[in-house]
Design a protein around this motif. Structure first.
Motif, PDB file in Angstrom:
ATOM      1  N   TYR A 215      -7.588   1.492  44.821  1.00  0.00           N
ATOM      2  CA  TYR A 215      -8.167   2.467  43.848  1.00  0.00           C
ATOM      3  C   TYR A 215      -6.848   3.507  43.319  1.00  0.00           C
ATOM      4  N   SER A 217      -4.309   5.214  41.414  1.00  0.00           N
ATOM      5  CA  SER A 217      -4.534   5.308  40.074  1.00  0.00           C
ATOM      6  C   SER A 217      -3.287   6.247  39.483  1.00  0.00           C
ATOM      7  N   ASN A 222      -2.157  11.290  43.171  1.00  0.00           N
ATOM      8  CA  ASN A 222      -2.272   9.744  43.523  1.00  0.00           C
ATOM      9  C   ASN A 222      -0.923   9.232  44.233  1.00  0.00           C
ATOM     10  N   SER A 250      -8.971   0.612  38.651  1.00  0.00           N
ATOM     11  CA  SER A 250      -8.877   1.304  37.312  1.00  0.00           C
ATOM     12  C   SER A 250     -10.344   2.213  37.104  1.00  0.00           C
ATOM     13  N   LEU A 252     -10.740   5.333  35.859  1.00  0.00           N
ATOM     14  CA  LEU A 252     -10.208   6.147  35.420  1.00  0.00           C
ATOM     15  C   LEU A 252     -10.749   7.592  35.236  1.00  0.00           C
ATOM     16  N   TRP A 270       3.450   6.024  36.410  1.00  0.00           N
ATOM     17  CA  TRP A 270       2.600   4.735  36.431  1.00  0.00           C
ATOM     18  C   TRP A 270       3.309   3.600  36.325  1.00  0.00           C
ATOM     19  N   TYR A 314      -4.622   3.582  28.189  1.00  0.00           N
ATOM     20  CA  TYR A 314      -4.477   2.913  29.657  1.00  0.00           C
ATOM     21  C   TYR A 314      -4.426   1.196  29.434  1.00  0.00           C
TER      22      TYR A 314
END
Length: 380
Positions: A215, A217, A222, A250, A252, A270, A314
């Motif tokens: 997870y 993200s 993160n 994801s 979110l 990312w 996203y």
């Protein structure tokens, strides 16, 4: 582009016909999976077991089953394939619920992903496993227990399951270390445990995509988790462990109303993470998509719009990677989302994390997903 209900419906209407040779019309794909399939991708959702008439996100709930059949080409069990569900003891399996889910999926020509063969955190393993006595030869006993579990599950379902989350959430986000369980302590290390899981899965399910799922993200906070996942993936490559793809859960978390500004702030780091993953040769799978509507007002019209815009941004980033072919939603309707119980809003307003609302009506998030799929580059 902001996806409102009006523009989203207009977009979906526009998909009703597509220009063919000499201007002839072709039938449009229907539902989210239909839109995805036209681009060489798949869309699916989690689902659950349930007794007939139960108010759950279950195949036995006709209203929820209709959503699955309308929008999905691929399903994944929310909980019923995990050790806690399948393993009442070290010597027994109980496939009653998952067998029923597989039978329903087969009857409706829906594929199923396997989730998961090992959730490598002590709090998510059965209590008996964490208290298990591995005896005088613990490594041998632990190896037998893990190999037997994966072999039994994979052989039972054969080629009906063609993608497995072999290992789930093995990286501690606090410090990027790997969690220890009773299994890994008996086997000598977390690495030895995870490697054994993947090697076993490859041996007994050579047809299947083998996924490491986590997870990590793109939201702030993160970075350590992402670094730990990259280190784990690098280790798999160095040791020749058969891992095919990274599962990007994801789940979110919105950061405020201005989705465009938030995405601009998050996208760079990312993309660097995803670039590092794909440069190692791994594929990508969105395995558990939903949205926690944090830092948004209670007014659901405002909230839904902000969630839709965040979701679209996203997905535009993720779908730009040709290594991504499958998008799994973690539930179709707000009515049954796990997030309400996991993290309720402080203002007591009901969470709205899914593409359909609690009355099974499509929301702007649905339109955003459809638009992102329609705009995605085709897969070859």
């Amino acid at each position: 582009m902001e996806i409102t209900r009006r523009t989203g419906l207009a977009m979906l209407t526009g998909l009703a016909v597509s220009a063919g040779a000499r201007g002839t019309a072709a039938p449009a794909p229907t539902g989210l999976h239909g839109i995805a399939a036209a681009k060489g991708m798949r869309v699916g959702s989690s689902f659950a077991w349930g007794a007939p008439g139960a108010d759950r996100g279950s195949f036995a709930n006709p209203a929820y089953a209709d959503l699955l059949k309308r929008d999905c080409g691929l399903l994944v069990a929310e909980n019923e394939m995990k050790w806690q569900a399948l393993r009442p003891s070290a010597t027994a399996f109980d496939f009653t619920r998952f067998d029923a889910m597989m039978a329903w999926a087969d009857a409706n020509a829906l594929l199923v992903r396997g989730h998961n063969l090992l959730w490598h955190q002590p709090k998510w393993m059965p209590r008996w496993e964490e208290a298990h006595d591995f005896g005088a030869t613990p490594a041998r006993a632990a190896e037998h227990l893990l190999v037997d579990h994966i072999t039994t599950v994979c052989r039972r379902y054969g080629t009906r399951i063609r993608s497995y989350d072999v290992v789930n959430e093995a990286v501690d986000p606090k410090d990027a270390s790997l969690y220890q369980t009773a299994l890994s302590r008996a086997l000598g290390s977390p690495e030895a445990t995870l490697d054994l899981a993947f090697h076993t899965a490859r041996r007994v399910a050579p047809h299947a995509q083998l996924v490491y799922n986590d997870y990590m993200s793109w939201e702030p906070g993160n970075a350590t988790h992402r670094a730990g996942v990259l280190k784990l993936l690098e280790g798999f490559k160095a040791r020749g462990v058969p891992v095919d793809a990274l599962g990007v859960q994801s789940h979110l978390v919105t950061q405020g109303i201005d989705a465009r500004a938030t995405i601009a702030a998050l996208e760079g780091e990312w993309r660097r993470f995803l670039d590092a993953v794909t440069a190692m040769g791994y594929g990508l799978v969105i395995t558990e998509l939903d949205v926690r509507d944090n830092a948004l007002p209670a007014d659901f019209t405002v909230r839904d719009q902000a969630v839709a815009n965040f979701t679209r941004g996203y997905l535009d980033v993720m779908l730009a990677y040709p290594q991504l072919r499958d998008v799994l939603l973690w539930g179709m309707t707000d009515r049954y989302s796990w997030i309400e119980g996991f993290e309720p809003r402080k203002d007591k307003a009901r969470r709205r994390p899914c593409p359909y609302d609690a009355a099974f009506k499509p929301k702007p998030m649905y339109m955003a997903i459809a638009a992102a799929l329609a705009a995605a580059p085709p897969r070859t």
